[in-house]
Design a protein around this motif. Structure first.
Motif, short mmCIF file in Angstrom:
data_model
loop_
_atom_site.label_atom_id
_atom_site.label_comp_id
_atom_site.label_asym_id
_atom_site.label_seq_id
_atom_site.Cartn_x
_atom_site.Cartn_y
_atom_site.Cartn_z
N LEU A 8 3.60 2.50 -33.38
CA LEU A 8 3.11 1.28 -31.95
C LEU A 8 1.45 1.37 -32.57
N HIS A 27 1.52 -2.77 -29.12
CA HIS A 27 3.53 -3.09 -29.59
C HIS A 27 4.09 -1.91 -29.97
N THR A 30 7.53 -0.82 -33.41
CA THR A 30 6.51 -1.15 -34.59
C THR A 30 8.18 -1.07 -35.67
N GLY A 48 8.94 -6.10 -34.89
CA GLY A 48 9.09 -5.73 -33.87
C GLY A 48 9.63 -5.16 -32.53
N GLN A 51 6.78 -5.91 -27.57
CA GLN A 51 5.23 -6.35 -27.63
C GLN A 51 4.99 -6.25 -25.73
N GLU A 80 8.92 -9.05 -30.95
CA GLU A 80 8.18 -9.84 -32.16
C GLU A 80 8.26 -10.20 -32.83
#
Length: 195
Positions: A8, A27, A30, A48, A51, A80
């Motif tokens: 993260l 985030h 991820t 990710g 987000q 993401e």
């Protein structure tokens, strides 16, 4: 071999001129997946799963992103963008010589621009890589070119010089501390698109 990474990141006070948004970005999930397809090559997928953007300020942004309705104090979240790349090793590291390689890839526009996340553009990149380990310290560097899509003009793009260096120090056999610096420059008299 398969390498799976997760983590993260928290980015406070980030500004995105394309949307006219300032906010804090989390985030939360991820990931990175690297799969060796030969002794000298691997395929990488990074991205990710979540987000989250907490909007702390608004200014006029690009008219193309005017439909983004997240106001000050609002929160939005989503996927993401994903990066798919191939890394190729040209030479292995020896006692006196670093390893050399190249990485080529593309950023796919998975994120929803309507949520203030992602720009809806596809970017391409190619990087030259160098790495050397001395005792328990591994140093990795890269330099390359990015072709960045312009979210404000569909057929337009900008070329930027990307660079980075990381240093990893093994503390135990199962734990290491890593520091990294990376960025981009626009040395070709081009304006990097907003966002």
């Amino acid at each position: 071999r398969i390498l799976v990474e997760g983590g993260l990141a928290l980015d406070a006070g980030q500004s995105n001129a394309a949307y006219g948004i300032t906010g804090d970005i989390a985030h939360i999930a991820t990931f990175g997946l690297s799969v060796g397809i030969s002794p000298h090559a691997e395929v990488q997928i990074d991205g990710g799963l979540l987000q989250r953007l907490d909007v702390t300020g608004r200014t006029p942004g690009s008219p193309l992103f005017a439909s983004t309705s997240v106001g000050v104090g609002g929160r939005t979240s989503g996927l993401e963008d994903f990066v798919i790349a191939t890394k190729i090793r040209f030479t292995s590291e020896t006692d006196t010589r670093p390893a050399f390689g190249a990485r080529f890839g593309t950023k796919l526009p998975i994120a929803d621009p309507g949520k203030g996340i992602g720009l809806g553009t596809t970017d391409f990149f190619g990087s030259f890589l160098v790495a050397k380990t001395v005792q328990s310290v591994r140093t990795v560097g890269n330099v390359g070119l990015f072709v960045l899509g312009n979210p404000q003009a569909g057929q337009d793009h900008a070329t930027a010089l990307a660079f980075g260096v990381s240093v990893a120090r093994a503390v135990t056999d199962a734990f290491e501390v890593v520091g990294e610096v990376n960025g981009r420059l626009a040395p070709f008299d081009e304006i990097v698109p907003a966002g």
